[in-house]
Scaffold this motif. Structure first.
Motif: not given
Length: 127
Positions: A35, A55-56, A59, A64, A67
């Motif tokens: 990550t 940055w996550l 959504d 994202t 990820w």
């Protein structure tokens, strides 16, 4: 305490205990995808706060979403190894599949109540 809530908590607790007992002997160590960390900081009331995973929070970004897909692969591979997973799912479905109707309340001139037919994802308000 609500009897249905007790049943749910009991089933979840038993499921977690069974997984915990089983994982130490038969499952390999999980390897999560990397990550990335970004250099993001804010200052709140004079205190600098680092937020490397901000940055996550987006959504909707492709990054994202990618990820999440990679994280889900690890999770699904782990959960797929549980031999009694389907039995737990079937039992929880059986326990939770009943009609739920909330206490009616007045909203403006209308009488409103919440209802769920059993396995709906959420309760719906009805007039």
């Amino acid at each position: 305490m609500n009897l249905h809530l007790i049943n749910k908590l009991t089933c979840v607790t038993i499921g977690i205990a069974m997984v915990a007992c089983n994982t130490s002997t038969t499952m390999e160590k999980l390897t999560y995808p990397n990550t990335k960390k970004v250099d993001t900081t804010d200052i709140y009331f004079g205190t600098e706060v680092s937020d490397p995973y901000r940055w996550l929070e987006d959504d909707m970004s492709a990054e994202t979403k990618d990820w999440v897909v990679e994280q889900n692969k690890v999770t699904d591979a782990f959960l797929d190894q549980i031999p009694y997973r389907k039995a737990i799912e079937d039992r929880l479905t059986q326990i939770w599949n009943y009609e739920k109707i909330g206490t009616p309340f007045k909203k403006a001139e209308l009488l409103v109540y919440a209802k769920n037919d059993g396995l709906q994802n959420q309760i719906y308000l009805l007039l």
